[in-house]
Design an enzyme around this catalytic site. Sequence first.
Site, mmCIF file in Angstrom:
data_model
loop_
_atom_site.group_PDB
_atom_site.id
_atom_site.type_symbol
_atom_site.label_atom_id
_atom_site.label_comp_id
_atom_site.label_asym_id
_atom_site.label_seq_id
_atom_site.Cartn_x
_atom_site.Cartn_y
_atom_site.Cartn_z
ATOM 1 N N ASP A 13 44.936 34.749 32.538
ATOM 2 C CA ASP A 13 46.184 35.206 31.916
ATOM 3 C C ASP A 13 45.942 35.696 30.485
ATOM 4 O O ASP A 13 45.016 35.242 29.812
ATOM 5 C CB ASP A 13 47.179 34.029 31.920
ATOM 6 N N HIS A 30 43.928 44.831 30.950
ATOM 7 C CA HIS A 30 43.541 44.625 32.353
ATOM 8 C C HIS A 30 42.122 45.149 32.602
ATOM 9 O O HIS A 30 41.344 44.546 33.344
ATOM 10 C CB HIS A 30 44.526 45.333 33.295
ATOM 11 N N GLU A 61 55.425 37.528 42.154
ATOM 12 C CA GLU A 61 56.394 37.751 41.075
ATOM 13 C C GLU A 61 55.978 38.892 40.139
ATOM 14 O O GLU A 61 56.818 39.495 39.472
ATOM 15 C CB GLU A 61 56.592 36.460 40.261
ATOM 16 N N ARG A 65 57.073 43.850 37.539
ATOM 17 C CA ARG A 65 56.564 44.645 36.403
ATOM 18 C C ARG A 65 56.813 46.149 36.613
ATOM 19 O O ARG A 65 57.022 46.586 37.743
ATOM 20 C CB ARG A 65 55.068 44.379 36.223
ATOM 21 N N LEU A 125 28.299 32.443 47.403
ATOM 22 C CA LEU A 125 29.542 32.174 46.667
ATOM 23 C C LEU A 125 30.674 32.939 47.353
ATOM 24 O O LEU A 125 30.506 34.113 47.680
ATOM 25 C CB LEU A 125 29.382 32.673 45.219
ATOM 26 N N ARG A 188 51.178 26.198 32.915
ATOM 27 C CA ARG A 188 51.947 26.103 34.162
ATOM 28 C C ARG A 188 51.100 26.615 35.311
ATOM 29 O O ARG A 188 50.079 27.271 35.108
ATOM 30 C CB ARG A 188 53.271 26.870 34.134
#
Length: 241
Positions: A13, A30, A61, A65, A125, A188
């Site tokens: 974030d 980004h 959610e 945007r 991985l 959160r």
Amino acid sequence: MTQCPKHIAIIPDGNGRWATERQQPRVSGHKRGAERLKTIISHALSFPEIKALTIFGFSTENQKRPATEITFIMRLIRSELASISDEMDKKNIRLRFVGDRSHYPKTLLTDIEATEEKTKHHTGLTVTIALHYSGRWDIAQAVQKEHQLLADGHLSASDIKPGSFTRFLSLHDLPEPDLLIRTSGEQRISNFCLWQLAYTELYFTECFWPDFDTDHFDKAIAYFQSRQRRFGNITPQESSL
Ligand code: IPE
Ligand code: MG
């Protein structure tokens, strides 16, 4: 405890705030965030115990945007896929996506399926990108699958148990995350892996994702190693008193 986490979930974030602080458009955050992700994946390979990284790339959610930002993110993922696909092959990385594929742009979906097919046999991985994903979406789609088995008579209501339900969830083939890392100071879960985070150790850092480097990653691992995990039990020392 000196064990290393086997599965790490990451909420990367702060891309937008990182860019805004520099008077740059959010999308440049980004772009740099994607670079960081590649660095962290490579770094994770140097820990043989780490078998899985699950990254919250784009949530259900996040669809709220502006369309321009969403389009940029989807294009960025597609161009990254093209450039990393061979490397994943060389490094024995299995790359796959989880989330509501009905929202994936068609061209992106085609490329995702090709990459998943190409890397599915790799065992070093597992990197899972959660895209158009949310924990509640995942639980709802799992309930739909289980309901279908009930309706078809292959299952009875008394068969529904937490342990057997997990096989319908998107991450059913991985152990639950041992550690969750969230950057940017937010503390959160934001609808990520709701079912699987039940006993996950949580690590929050103020650092924005585009600044998150290998030292930050090592700090998160050290934090994990300082935790004592009891999974609802008591410690062996306590039980001998
Ligand atoms: C995380 O950075 C990346 C995605 C959710 C795609 P954000 O875009 O959420 O950045 P902030 O939180 O607005 O700074
Ligand atoms: Mg954010």
